[in-house]
Design an enzyme around this catalytic site. Structure first.
Site, PDB file in Angstrom:
ATOM      1  CD  GLU A  84      -2.549  -0.903   2.762  1.00 61.04           C
ATOM      2  OE1 GLU A  84      -2.369   0.088   3.501  1.00 61.04           O
ATOM      3  OE2 GLU A  84      -3.274  -1.851   3.073  1.00 61.04           O
ATOM      4  CB  CYS A 141       2.401   7.288   3.966  1.00 63.11           C
ATOM      5  SG  CYS A 141       2.743   6.082   5.236  1.00 63.11           S
ATOM      6  CB  CYS A 154       5.517  -5.421   9.373  1.00 65.29           C
ATOM      7  SG  CYS A 154       6.600  -4.717  10.632  1.00 65.29           S
ATOM      8  CB  CYS A 214       2.588  -2.967  16.280  1.00 63.30           C
ATOM      9  SG  CYS A 214       4.321  -2.487  16.240  1.00 63.30           S
ATOM     10  CB  CYS A 267      -0.024  -2.603  13.043  1.00 62.82           C
ATOM     11  SG  CYS A 267       0.577  -2.469  11.366  1.00 62.82           S
ATOM     12  N   GLY A 269       5.704  -2.202   7.059  1.00 63.19           N
ATOM     13  CA  GLY A 269       7.112  -2.550   7.242  1.00 63.19           C
ATOM     14  C   GLY A 269       7.803  -1.666   8.254  1.00 63.19           C
ATOM     15  CD  GLU A 270      11.167  -0.525  12.342  1.00 62.28           C
ATOM     16  OE1 GLU A 270      10.208  -0.193  13.041  1.00 62.28           O
ATOM     17  OE2 GLU A 270      12.094   0.262  12.038  1.00 62.28           O
ATOM     18  CB  SER A 329       7.788   6.135  11.367  1.00 61.86           C
ATOM     19  OG  SER A 329       7.118   5.618  12.473  1.00 61.86           O
ATOM     20  CB  SER A 377       5.930   3.719  16.749  1.00 58.07           C
ATOM     21  OG  SER A 377       5.872   4.089  15.410  1.00 58.07           O
ATOM     22  CG  LEU A 378       7.140   6.211  23.525  1.00 54.79           C
ATOM     23  CD1 LEU A 378       8.482   5.493  23.527  1.00 54.79           C
ATOM     24  CD2 LEU A 378       7.271   7.572  24.222  1.00 54.79           C
ATOM     25  CG  HIS A 379       2.333   3.732  19.747  1.00 53.53           C
ATOM     26  ND1 HIS A 379       1.972   4.953  19.191  1.00 53.53           N
ATOM     27  CD2 HIS A 379       2.803   2.989  18.709  1.00 53.53           C
ATOM     28  CE1 HIS A 379       2.213   4.922  17.895  1.00 53.53           C
ATOM     29  NE2 HIS A 379       2.726   3.769  17.572  1.00 53.53           N
ATOM     30  CG  ASN A 436      -7.360   5.263  10.942  1.00 53.47           C
ATOM     31  OD1 ASN A 436      -8.399   5.886  10.858  1.00 53.47           O
ATOM     32  ND2 ASN A 436      -6.241   5.651  10.351  1.00 53.47           N
ATOM     33  CB  CYS A 448      -0.483   0.949   9.070  1.00 54.26           C
ATOM     34  SG  CYS A 448       0.944   0.004   8.721  1.00 54.26           S
TER      35      CYS A 448
HETATM   36  S1  SF4 Z   1       3.149  -0.447  13.216  1.00 55.55           S
HETATM   37 FE1  SF4 Z   1       4.895  -0.479  11.790  1.00 55.55          FE
HETATM   38  S2  SF4 Z   1       6.442  -1.697  12.916  1.00 55.55           S
HETATM   39 FE2  SF4 Z   1       4.487  -2.103  13.928  1.00 55.55          FE
HETATM   40  S3  SF4 Z   1       3.715  -3.954  12.911  1.00 55.55           S
HETATM   41 FE3  SF4 Z   1       2.840  -2.177  11.818  1.00 55.55          FE
HETATM   42  S4  SF4 Z   1       4.230  -1.813  10.114  1.00 55.55           S
HETATM   43 FE4  SF4 Z   1       5.307  -3.094  11.584  1.00 55.55          FE
END
Ligand code: SF4
Length: 342
Positions: A89, A102, A109, A113, A116, A156-157, A188, A211-213, A287, A330
């Site tokens: 995407e 983006c 990934c 998380c 996600c 992806g990371e 990010s 991405s602390l959260h 979201n 995402c």
């Molecule tokens: S938020 Fe980013 S790092 Fe975490 S699972 Fe989703 S794509 Fe991967």
């Protein structure tokens, strides 16, 4: 066959010279590609023998658009297929100050998380530098305009695909390429500490977003498995190193989840963590993802959280919700596609 987008202009020059062609053809070829001409044979000012050699050895890896969704706010979400059929995407966002994109950096990934959708099927593979770049080239043709800001925040990371991402930044930043300034690029990460140090040593001028959260390790572990590897403290130390090396302010992304990390206590703890750091907090009203149990915080809680941070002198913004009517979170669109084609 090699994706020509994986090459810098310098690398293509060398290849052409090694193959008895003029080095300046590289600039001509890339100029055509950046203008949206993706067929070597149509590159009118390039000589036939160079075209034949290019056609025999390279392809121009522009992905195929499978789905294009337009949001009421102008956001465009693309579901695109790479040359091997894998699907990713890309999201284009239109702001007053210019167009942002983006981009995805991996197919899927492996970071897991819990909020996600991109991670639901794990990581399939890394994208090459050219495949990341191709998302911008495609976007510019779709909007008939220029992209001025790039955010590496799609599926992806990015730091889990380090060398390709660094090469992508070099390609996109190159004056001979798209010439997008490093300060207009944001990377990010969920917090791969050793890679943050490695990135800092590159001394790029890009913005690093973490991405602390969560403001405690316990809560972070509930949301992000990576928190079992690296503590918040270790991330903050790495961020300090990044700031020392680059003089760049760090952005901390904080997705607010109802009843989980959005209380006043969480806000005060976050203030304590970030006190005295060169930072900026971006609060994200989450979201909701159908497959995940997380719910969006109430507006009242979001505002209260924001006010607490600001009252403690921490620069904070609430991210505008872009494309919430088109599955823009995402990985959501890709997920729906995979489910539908299974
Ligand atoms: S938020 Fe980013 S790092 Fe975490 S699972 Fe989703 S794509 Fe991967």
């Amino acid at each position: 066959m090699i994706n020509i987008l994986d090459l810098s202009q310098e690398e293509l020059k060398n290849w052409l010279q090694d193959n008895n062609e003029k080095a300046f053809r590289a600039e001509q070829v890339f100029n055509w590609i950046y203008k949206g001409q993706w067929d070597f044979k149509e590159m009118k000012n390039v000589n036939t023998s160079a075209i034949d050699k290019l056609t025999a050895n390279f392809y121009i890896g522009i992905p195929k658009v499978l789905e294009k969704l337009y949001s009421k706010d102008g956001t465009i979400k693309l579901l695109i297929a790479l040359s091997d059929g894998n699907v990713i995407e890309t999201v284009i966002m239109k702001y007053k100050h210019g167009n942002s994109i983006c981009v995805s950096t991996q197919v899927g990934c492996r970071m897991g998380c819990r909020f996600c959708a991109s991670t639901l099927g794990g990581r399939i593979r890394d994208l090459t530098a050219g495949e990341i770049l191709s998302q911008i080239l495609l976007a510019e043709v779709i909007i008939s305009g220029k992209i001025s800001n790039v955010v590496l925040m799609g599926s992806g990371e990015p730091l889990d695909n380090f060398s390709n991402v660094i090469k992508f930044i070099e390609l996109v930043n190159s004056p001979k390429g798209l010439n997008i300034g490093q300060r207009h690029i944001t990377l990010s990460t969920c917090g791969l500490v050793p890679k943050i140090y490695e990135l800092a040593d590159k001394k790029l001028q890009i913005t690093l977003a973490i991405s602390l959260h969560a403001s405690t390790d316990e809560k972070r572990k509930e949301m992000m498995p990576i928190a079992n590897r690296y503590s918040i403290n270790e991330i903050l130390q790495a961020c300090k190193y990044y700031t020392d090396k680059t003089n760049r302010r760090i952005t901390f992304e904080y997705a607010l989840v109802k009843g989980s990390n959005d209380t006043k206590e969480d806000a005060y703890k976050l203030c304590d963590l970030l006190k005295g750091t060169l930072s900026h907090v971006n609060l994200i009203p989450i979201n909701e993802v159908t497959e995940r149990e997380y719910q969006r915080s109430e507006d009242r809680a979001i505002l209260e959280f924001y006010n607490i941070l600001m009252s403690k002198g921490i620069e904070t913004t609430i991210r505008r919700e872009m494309g919430s009517d088109i599955n823009a979170a995402c990985g959501q669109l890709r997920r729906s596609y995979i489910d539908a084609t299974r």
